[in-house]
Design a protein around this motif. Structure first.
Motif, PDB file in Angstrom:
ATOM      1  N   VAL A 173       0.872  -1.188   0.000  1.00 38.36           N
ATOM      2  CA  VAL A 173       0.000   0.000   0.000  1.00 38.36           C
ATOM      3  C   VAL A 173       0.902   1.228   0.000  1.00 38.36           C
ATOM      4  N   PHE A 194     -10.254   7.877  -4.081  1.00 38.81           N
ATOM      5  CA  PHE A 194     -10.182   6.432  -3.851  1.00 38.81           C
ATOM      6  C   PHE A 194     -11.563   5.803  -3.672  1.00 38.81           C
ATOM      7  N   GLU A 195     -11.642   4.518  -4.030  1.00 37.60           N
ATOM      8  CA  GLU A 195     -12.855   3.749  -3.761  1.00 37.60           C
ATOM      9  C   GLU A 195     -12.921   3.396  -2.277  1.00 37.60           C
ATOM     10  N   THR A 200     -13.450   0.577  -0.640  1.00 38.39           N
ATOM     11  CA  THR A 200     -12.691  -0.598  -0.205  1.00 38.39           C
ATOM     12  C   THR A 200     -11.222  -0.273  -0.025  1.00 38.39           C
ATOM     13  N   TYR A 201     -10.651   0.450  -0.988  1.00 35.71           N
ATOM     14  CA  TYR A 201      -9.226   0.785  -0.889  1.00 35.71           C
ATOM     15  C   TYR A 201      -8.976   1.801   0.226  1.00 35.71           C
ATOM     16  N   ILE A 218      -8.531  -0.143   3.278  1.00 35.57           N
ATOM     17  CA  ILE A 218      -7.212  -0.785   3.269  1.00 35.57           C
ATOM     18  C   ILE A 218      -6.134   0.229   3.663  1.00 35.57           C
ATOM     19  N   ILE A 219      -6.212   1.428   3.093  1.00 31.57           N
ATOM     20  CA  ILE A 219      -5.241   2.477   3.430  1.00 31.57           C
ATOM     21  C   ILE A 219      -5.315   2.811   4.917  1.00 31.57           C
TER      22      ILE A 219
END
Length: 503
Positions: A279, A298-299, A301-302, A305-306
């Motif tokens: 990442v 960003f989407e 989901t990402y 994650i970030i």
């Protein structure tokens, strides 16, 4: 008349000296802050990685750079005999407790260690080290230009200059130094703080051509429509701030118990290389990524994650020896969580304009709880956005978030650090100072207790003989019943102590 003229001349001389000292601190603070930010960013961008290379190549380069940085930090610490790195907590302590002198040399070396971490891409902050370096610069100037300005005001002026240059927010610089460092607002401190802060902002704009670090485009919105989101943001931010601070301090404690600093710091560098290669947004100071949050880049989901990757990476780096600040990670985590809330709100039917609003509010909430400066953070929002609406939205959430984190954990990460070292700032600097004074060291004369049946005339005689103004009345077990003052005894001729005792 001559004495009056001399006092007036002294007043003008002191005023000119305050302006001079403030300007010198502001100029040097601006160079220090901008040198750190620009230097760390430039060195990180020189790391030879690219999307065209495969994962293993990028990982190898990042790992090598981080391991070298870890070695440099370890060498700096051991060669200079430093027991631990210093940061904003030490600046606060020196400002609050006069007997805890500010260690300028260690402060400057600590900033160099943080610069090394940030330049290599470790997930650490810039503003904490810059704040402490600003204080270090001010402490050095105090030795060069001694004045009647108190030592803690010198430190606060350096901090004001650093915040002003870092955020291009001179008003917030003054308020941050007063709120977080001095812990009070003083008319005497205002002049040097204001001169240093404004001078730093002027030098930043004139010589370094740097504006605000975050590109926030304020948009109109209806306050009544976003209040539910602001409430949700406050509670979520408080949870993130508390989890971040508590887990970081737990890891710091665990790392210290291992008694193997080389292993832990090189392990932190290796894990940072793995997480960052997977990442990339979590590498370094994160300013560019935060600006992408504002534009809804960003989407969902990402984004999650970030958020998770940054949370873990920051705790690993800061907790295991890659020294740096907590301010920037707090800003990043708050901005990312705010963007998550904004994106979900858009899915529920809110306009897209709530995304930058929630990003800004989240950034302010988490940062205010971690660094313990809610008013200053709201002013930073106002100076960054030039928007009264954004400031009102921010203070609504920041106030609730700070209340929750203070009541359930601590006023700030720095306060918690000091509490673990035995310094409790919750009751003010007077309590800290008195807590270090031993009664055995005080020149106290023995006190003779008097009986409740003693007459006031006898009490007056006893007090005059002992050169005291209060008589302590005790019972047959020598337990204190109360006091009789000399004034009351003189007024109560013919009465006994029992009749005039003040309990």
């Amino acid at each position: 008349m001559q004495d009056s003229k001399g006092d007036q001349d002294r007043l003008w001389f002191d005023l000119l000296l305050i302006i001079l000292v403030g300007m010198v601190i502001g100029v040097l603070g601006a160079f220090a802050a901008n040198g750190f930010v620009i230097g760390a960013k430039t060195l990180f961008e020189l790391i030879p990685v690219s999307p065209e290379q495969n994962w293993w190549q990028n990982f190898s380069v990042h790992w090598l750079v981080l391991v070298i940085a870890a070695g440099v930090i370890l060498a700096l610490k051991r060669l200079n005999g430093i027991a631990r790195w210093h940061g904003p907590a030490d600046t606060i302590l020196s400002a609050q407790v006069p007997k805890e002198p500010f260690q300028t040399r260690v402060g400057m070396l600590s900033t160099l260690a943080a610069f090394t971490s940030a330049s290599a891409g470790a997930s650490v902050g810039q503003y904490g080290p810059v704040v402490h370096f600003g204080a270090s610069v001010a402490s050095f100037i105090r030795t060069m230009i001694p004045t009647r300005i108190k030592p803690e005001v010198y430190l606060a002026a350096g901090v004001a200059a650093a915040i002003s240059a870092g955020f291009n927010a001179p008003i917030a610089g003054v308020i941050f130094a007063s709120e977080a460092i001095l812990r009070h607002f003083s008319v005497r401190a205002l002049a040097p703080l204001a001169v240093a802060s404004v001078s730093a902002a002027a030098i930043t704009n004139l010589l370094f051509k740097r504006g605000a670090p975050y590109d926030i485009a304020p948009l109109d919105f209806s306050m009544h429509e976003v209040i539910p989101l602001l409430l949700a943001m406050a509670f979520l931010s408080a949870a993130i701030a508390i989890l971040f601070m508590s887990n970081l301090l737990k890891l710091v404690s665990w790392t210290g118990k291992q008694n193997n600093e080389p292993l832990t710091i090189f392990l932190a560098a290796s894990m940072m290389a793995v997480i960052g290669t997977i990442v990339p947004e979590v590498f370094g100071l994160g300013t560019a990524t935060v600006n992408l949050f504002f534009s809804n880049h960003f989407e969902l989901t990402y984004l999650l994650i970030i958020l998770g990757a940054k949370f873990v990476a920051s705790i690993l780096c800061l907790g295991m020896g890659l020294f740096g600040g907590v301010f920037s990670p707090a800003i990043f985590l708050g901005a990312c969580s705010g963007t998550v809330v904004g994106v979900i709100a858009v899915m529920l039917g809110y306009p897209v304009s709530v995304v930058p609003l929630m990003t800004t509010v989240g950034m302010a909430c988490v940062a205010s709880s971690v660094v313990g400066a809610p008013i200053a953070i709201v002013v930073i929002v106002f100076e960054l956005t030039q928007s009264y609406q954004y400031a009102v939205a921010a203070i609504f959430s920041v106030a609730i978030c700070s209340l929750i984190s203070t009541r359930t954990y601590c006023y700030s990460y720095f306060d918690r650090q000091l509490l673990l070292r035995g310094f409790d700032l919750r009751h003010g600097r007077e309590n800290l100072i008195l807590g270090k004074v031993k009664v055995a060291d005080l020149a106290i004369s023995p006190v003779k207790g008097l009986s409740p049946a003693d007459r006031c005339e006898d009490i007056v005689t006893s007090l005059c003989d002992s050169n005291n103004t209060e008589a302590y009345i005790v019972d047959e077990h020598n337990s204190l019943l109360g006091v009789v003052t000399l004034t009351n005894a003189l007024r109560s001729s013919g009465l006994t102590a029992r009749e005039v005792i003040d309990t």
